[in-house]
Design a protein around this motif. Structure first.
Motif, PDB file in Angstrom:
ATOM      1  N   PRO A   8       9.475 -18.191   3.733  1.00 19.95           N
ATOM      2  CA  PRO A   8       8.745 -18.788   4.791  1.00 19.95           C
ATOM      3  C   PRO A   8       9.206 -20.504   4.610  1.00 19.95           C
ATOM      4  CG  PRO A   8       7.145 -17.417   3.737  1.00 19.95           C
ATOM      5  CD  PRO A   8       8.546 -16.998   3.018  1.00 19.95           C
ATOM      6  N   GLY A   9       9.399 -20.960   3.540  1.00 17.83           N
ATOM      7  CA  GLY A   9       9.825 -22.243   3.458  1.00 17.83           C
ATOM      8  C   GLY A   9      11.239 -22.511   3.600  1.00 17.83           C
ATOM      9  N   THR A  10      12.138 -21.716   3.764  1.00 18.07           N
ATOM     10  CA  THR A  10      13.571 -22.181   3.779  1.00 18.07           C
ATOM     11  C   THR A  10      14.264 -21.325   4.811  1.00 18.07           C
ATOM     12  OG1 THR A  10      14.104 -20.079   2.356  1.00 18.07           O
ATOM     13  CG2 THR A  10      13.856 -22.326   1.127  1.00 18.07           C
ATOM     14  N   ALA A  11      13.509 -20.534   5.755  1.00 19.90           N
ATOM     15  CA  ALA A  11      14.038 -20.029   6.896  1.00 19.90           C
ATOM     16  C   ALA A  11      14.793 -20.998   7.807  1.00 19.90           C
ATOM     17  CB  ALA A  11      13.104 -19.487   7.776  1.00 19.90           C
ATOM     18  N   TRP A  12      15.806 -20.561   8.579  1.00 17.57           N
ATOM     19  CA  TRP A  12      16.714 -21.542   9.178  1.00 17.57           C
ATOM     20  C   TRP A  12      15.935 -22.138  10.405  1.00 17.57           C
ATOM     21  CZ3 TRP A  12      18.184 -21.782  14.550  1.00 17.57           C
ATOM     22  CH2 TRP A  12      19.450 -22.228  14.843  1.00 17.57           C
ATOM     23  N   SER A  13      16.230 -23.284  10.498  1.00 13.62           N
ATOM     24  CA  SER A  13      15.729 -24.550  11.622  1.00 13.62           C
ATOM     25  C   SER A  13      16.693 -25.056  12.268  1.00 13.62           C
ATOM     26  CB  SER A  13      14.957 -25.328  10.839  1.00 13.62           C
ATOM     27  OG  SER A  13      14.341 -26.459  11.394  1.00 13.62           O
ATOM     28  N   ALA A  14      16.685 -24.909  13.800  1.00 13.83           N
ATOM     29  CA  ALA A  14      17.574 -25.626  14.587  1.00 13.83           C
ATOM     30  C   ALA A  14      17.759 -27.107  14.312  1.00 13.83           C
ATOM     31  CB  ALA A  14      17.324 -25.113  15.932  1.00 13.83           C
ATOM     32  N   ALA A  15      16.377 -27.761  14.074  1.00 13.69           N
ATOM     33  CA  ALA A  15      16.202 -29.150  13.794  1.00 13.69           C
ATOM     34  C   ALA A  15      16.929 -29.673  12.519  1.00 13.69           C
ATOM     35  CB  ALA A  15      14.773 -29.513  13.969  1.00 13.69           C
ATOM     36  N   ARG A  16      16.619 -28.940  11.364  1.00 19.65           N
ATOM     37  CA  ARG A  16      17.412 -29.247  10.031  1.00 19.65           C
ATOM     38  C   ARG A  16      18.796 -29.003  10.357  1.00 19.65           C
ATOM     39  NH1 ARG A  16      15.396 -28.976   4.902  1.00 19.65           N
ATOM     40  NH2 ARG A  16      13.362 -28.031   5.754  1.00 19.65           N
ATOM     41  N   MET A  17      19.267 -27.888  11.127  1.00 19.98           N
ATOM     42  CA  MET A  17      20.773 -27.671  11.105  1.00 19.98           C
ATOM     43  C   MET A  17      21.233 -29.140  11.748  1.00 19.98           C
ATOM     44  SD  MET A  17      22.959 -26.952  13.998  1.00 19.98           S
ATOM     45  CE  MET A  17      21.943 -26.091  15.022  1.00 19.98           C
ATOM     46  N   ARG A  18      20.666 -29.564  12.831  1.00 18.73           N
ATOM     47  CA  ARG A  18      21.331 -30.619  13.610  1.00 18.73           C
ATOM     48  C   ARG A  18      21.542 -31.960  12.621  1.00 18.73           C
ATOM     49  NH1 ARG A  18      17.869 -28.578  17.584  1.00 18.73           N
ATOM     50  NH2 ARG A  18      19.044 -27.231  19.310  1.00 18.73           N
ATOM     51  N   ARG A  19      20.544 -32.005  11.939  1.00 13.76           N
ATOM     52  CA  ARG A  19      20.321 -33.151  10.956  1.00 13.76           C
ATOM     53  C   ARG A  19      21.664 -32.839   9.761  1.00 13.76           C
ATOM     54  NH1 ARG A  19      14.719 -32.424  11.419  1.00 13.76           N
ATOM     55  NH2 ARG A  19      14.670 -31.320   9.090  1.00 13.76           N
ATOM     56  N   ASP A  20      21.688 -31.742   9.335  1.00 15.09           N
ATOM     57  CA  ASP A  20      22.785 -31.438   8.523  1.00 15.09           C
ATOM     58  C   ASP A  20      24.158 -31.547   8.887  1.00 15.09           C
ATOM     59  OD1 ASP A  20      20.685 -30.642   6.695  1.00 15.09           O
ATOM     60  OD2 ASP A  20      20.911 -28.503   6.985  1.00 15.09           O
ATOM     61  N   GLY A  73      24.971 -33.550  11.359  1.00 13.21           N
ATOM     62  CA  GLY A  73      25.262 -34.910  11.420  1.00 13.21           C
ATOM     63  C   GLY A  73      25.601 -35.547   9.978  1.00 13.21           C
ATOM     64  N   ALA A  74      24.860 -34.987   8.956  1.00 12.83           N
ATOM     65  CA  ALA A  74      25.131 -35.586   7.688  1.00 12.83           C
ATOM     66  C   ALA A  74      26.392 -35.243   7.161  1.00 12.83           C
ATOM     67  CB  ALA A  74      23.982 -35.088   6.553  1.00 12.83           C
ATOM     68  N   ILE A  75      27.046 -33.769   7.451  1.00 15.45           N
ATOM     69  CA  ILE A  75      28.439 -33.535   7.083  1.00 15.45           C
ATOM     70  C   ILE A  75      29.306 -34.171   7.901  1.00 15.45           C
ATOM     71  CG2 ILE A  75      30.026 -31.466   7.632  1.00 15.45           C
ATOM     72  CD1 ILE A  75      27.538 -29.665   7.209  1.00 15.45           C
ATOM     73  N   ARG A  76      29.160 -34.875   9.068  1.00 13.51           N
ATOM     74  CA  ARG A  76      30.166 -35.744   9.888  1.00 13.51           C
ATOM     75  C   ARG A  76      29.905 -37.073   9.126  1.00 13.51           C
ATOM     76  NH1 ARG A  76      29.703 -37.452  15.961  1.00 13.51           N
ATOM     77  NH2 ARG A  76      27.988 -38.907  15.013  1.00 13.51           N
ATOM     78  N   ASP A  77      28.934 -37.679   9.199  1.00 16.30           N
ATOM     79  CA  ASP A  77      28.517 -39.106   9.049  1.00 16.30           C
ATOM     80  C   ASP A  77      28.387 -39.411   7.486  1.00 16.30           C
ATOM     81  OD1 ASP A  77      28.774 -39.275  11.794  1.00 16.30           O
ATOM     82  OD2 ASP A  77      26.522 -39.132  11.814  1.00 16.30           O
ATOM     83  N   ARG A  78      27.993 -38.639   6.647  1.00 18.22           N
ATOM     84  CA  ARG A  78      27.998 -38.999   5.190  1.00 18.22           C
ATOM     85  C   ARG A  78      28.890 -38.427   4.282  1.00 18.22           C
ATOM     86  NH1 ARG A  78      21.443 -38.248   3.771  1.00 18.22           N
ATOM     87  NH2 ARG A  78      22.354 -39.181   1.812  1.00 18.22           N
ATOM     88  N   ASP A 135      35.721 -33.316   8.386  1.00 20.56           N
ATOM     89  CA  ASP A 135      36.162 -33.299   9.674  1.00 20.56           C
ATOM     90  C   ASP A 135      35.898 -31.462  10.257  1.00 20.56           C
ATOM     91  OD1 ASP A 135      38.522 -31.977   8.866  1.00 20.56           O
ATOM     92  OD2 ASP A 135      39.477 -33.576   8.935  1.00 20.56           O
ATOM     93  N   THR A 136      35.566 -30.916   9.118  1.00 25.34           N
ATOM     94  CA  THR A 136      35.560 -29.434   9.591  1.00 25.34           C
ATOM     95  C   THR A 136      34.268 -28.815   8.915  1.00 25.34           C
ATOM     96  OG1 THR A 136      37.912 -29.320   9.453  1.00 25.34           O
ATOM     97  CG2 THR A 136      36.623 -27.242   9.221  1.00 25.34           C
ATOM     98  N   VAL A 137      33.751 -27.827   9.675  1.00 23.12           N
ATOM     99  CA  VAL A 137      32.552 -27.022   9.213  1.00 23.12           C
ATOM    100  C   VAL A 137      32.832 -25.755   9.299  1.00 23.12           C
ATOM    101  CG1 VAL A 137      31.370 -27.354  11.336  1.00 23.12           C
ATOM    102  CG2 VAL A 137      30.072 -26.890   9.105  1.00 23.12           C
ATOM    103  N   ASP A 138      32.705 -24.988   7.920  1.00 25.36           N
ATOM    104  CA  ASP A 138      32.837 -23.334   8.271  1.00 25.36           C
ATOM    105  C   ASP A 138      31.283 -22.978   8.301  1.00 25.36           C
ATOM    106  OD1 ASP A 138      32.819 -20.912   7.395  1.00 25.36           O
ATOM    107  OD2 ASP A 138      34.004 -21.102   5.671  1.00 25.36           O
ATOM    108  N   VAL A 139      31.111 -22.400   9.609  1.00 28.54           N
ATOM    109  CA  VAL A 139      29.801 -21.956  10.035  1.00 28.54           C
ATOM    110  C   VAL A 139      29.685 -20.336   9.698  1.00 28.54           C
ATOM    111  CG1 VAL A 139      28.309 -21.702  11.859  1.00 28.54           C
ATOM    112  CG2 VAL A 139      29.781 -23.620  11.795  1.00 28.54           C
ATOM    113  N   THR A 140      29.313 -19.852   8.597  1.00 25.32           N
ATOM    114  CA  THR A 140      29.052 -18.821   8.568  1.00 25.32           C
ATOM    115  C   THR A 140      27.738 -18.060   8.133  1.00 25.32           C
ATOM    116  OG1 THR A 140      30.176 -17.249   6.666  1.00 25.32           O
ATOM    117  CG2 THR A 140      29.056 -19.184   5.940  1.00 25.32           C
ATOM    118  N   ALA A 162      28.236 -28.504  16.079  1.00 26.66           N
ATOM    119  CA  ALA A 162      29.602 -29.182  15.326  1.00 26.66           C
ATOM    120  C   ALA A 162      30.530 -29.538  16.244  1.00 26.66           C
ATOM    121  CB  ALA A 162      30.037 -27.971  14.189  1.00 26.66           C
ATOM    122  N   ALA A 163      30.674 -28.630  17.272  1.00 29.24           N
ATOM    123  CA  ALA A 163      31.914 -28.947  18.247  1.00 29.24           C
ATOM    124  C   ALA A 163      31.448 -30.163  19.106  1.00 29.24           C
ATOM    125  CB  ALA A 163      32.031 -27.708  19.308  1.00 29.24           C
ATOM    126  N   GLU A 164      30.178 -30.412  19.574  1.00 26.81           N
ATOM    127  CA  GLU A 164      29.448 -31.345  20.167  1.00 26.81           C
ATOM    128  C   GLU A 164      30.006 -32.901  19.535  1.00 26.81           C
ATOM    129  OE1 GLU A 164      25.711 -30.743  21.321  1.00 26.81           O
ATOM    130  OE2 GLU A 164      26.218 -28.913  22.758  1.00 26.81           O
TER     131      GLU A 164
END
Length: 370
Positions: A53-65, A67-72, A76-81, A95-97
């Motif tokens: 319950p505490g770690t299930a997938w979240s769209a909002a969390r994903m978008r922040r992540d 962003g961090a992958i690109r900016d922090r 230049d690439t993310v393997d979405v699996t 990621a594409a956007e």
């Protein structure tokens, strides 16, 4: 079984099946060759990792992540699996956007073969839509099929199949024949729905007919003391004359973990939920190993390299209790920290490890040079 993508992700037997090749050859178009250095530098992002319950997938969390992958992280690439068509495609679109190169790799496990292939095809259709809209996308039809697809190795679950392989309860000739069949079937279906570069993520010593694909994809967990030995081993994967992508590389977060390679995760007593033995946590060990590998990949001018992985929420860090510090057995470059460590419903956040900062310096420096 989401745990197989985290601390018990079964690179365990990377290279268990190195036998003969027997598959139908499909048309293949080569990916563009890379010049100096890596063409794509990235990280693996597993959707749905940790289904408590505490770690299930979240769209909002994903978008922040993302962003961090690109900016922090300056990747230049993310393997979405992972699994789940909606969350895979939503993450790929995000990621594409943001202008990232997308390596989309669905990995549904422990389902009937037809369901796994249809799950893959749905993701491939979406990847093709992204590609036609101008996104930079490569598509992988899956990962280590002998592990994830029932019927190649005896056992109904990933862990049962691993156990049977460890005990030798497998016919290697039949195993290779079934692996060839599933791989060829997946390649044909993937090619029918996606018209960009097609790949597959194989264990290091798997026998794969790479004529089926445009890019050779290898989950790489070797350890050597000298860079020349890495180069020597990786050079063998270029004999097909195709670009080479390191679809996973990394190590866990304790002293000696790089030497354990793909078995580094195997330091947890799951009955007690604690670390076995007297391991010494070492973010520095992880950071040095990852940066050494990136230097090797850069020197060889490989097509892509994706560090495994961005975050493992079901392996939380416990600075107050080393025996419960499951993050030591995680390949993640960030550490998941729960607000209430003993509550499975607790909210959590991640913080960068040394490996995150080290990769960010490498990735960012390369981006500036380019």
């Amino acid at each position: 079984m989401e745990k197989t993508r985290g601390i018990s992700r079964a690179h365990f037997l990377a290279g268990a099946a190195a036998l003969s090749v027997a598959a139908t050859v499909l048309p293949s178009r080569p990916a563009a060759a890379s010049g100096g250095g890596l063409r794509h530098r990235g990280v693996v992002y597993t959707v749905g990792a940790g289904e408590t319950p505490g770690t299930a997938w979240s769209a909002a969390r994903m978008r922040r992540d993302i962003g961090a992958i690109r900016d922090r992280l300056h990747a230049d690439t993310v393997d979405v699996t992972g699994d789940g068509v909606e969350r895979l495609t939503t993450t790929a679109a995000e990621a594409a956007e943001r202008g990232l190169h997308v390596w989309l790799q669905p990995t549904l496990a422990d389902a009937p073969e037809r369901d796994i292939l249809e799950h893959m095809a749905e993701c491939g259709r979406y990847a093709e839509r992204l590609r036609r809209q101008g996104a930079s996308v490569d598509f992988s039809v899956g990962c280590e099929f002998w592990l994830f697809v029932p019927g190649i190795v005896p056992g109904e679950t990933v862990m049962e199949r691993v156990e049977n392989l460890l005990k030798g309860n497998v016919d290697p000739v039949r195993m290779q024949r079934e692996l060839d069949r599933v791989t060829a079937k997946a390649a044909a279906l993937g090619r029918s729905v996606f018209h960009g570069n097609l790949s597959y993520a194989a264990a290091q010593d798997d026998t794969v007919d790479w004529r089926l694909f445009d890019i050779v994809g290898i989950d790489y967990y070797s350890y050597f003391r000298h860079h020349a030995d890495y180069v020597r081993e990786l050079t063998q994967y270029r004999r097909w004359g195709k670009p080479l992508a390191i679809t996973e590389f990394g190590t866990c977060t304790y002293e000696g973990a790089p030497q354990a390679g793909g078995m580094g995760w195997n330091v947890i007593d799951y009955d007690k939920g604690e670390i076995k033995g007297d391991l010494v946590r070492s973010e520095h060990t992880q950071a040095v190993h990852l940066t050494d590998l990136v230097r090797v990949f850069e020197s060889m001018g490989l097509y892509a390299a994706m560090a495994f992985e961005f975050v493992t929420p079901d392996a939380p860090h416990r600075p107050d209790n080393p025996k419960k510090d499951l993050d030591m057995a995680s390949y993640s470059i960030t550490k998941a920290i729960k607000d209430r460590p003993d509550d499975p419903r607790s909210s959590w956040h991640w913080e960068p490890k040394e490996a995150f900062y080290a990769l960010a310096r490498q990735y960012g420096g390369c981006a500036q040079q380019r």
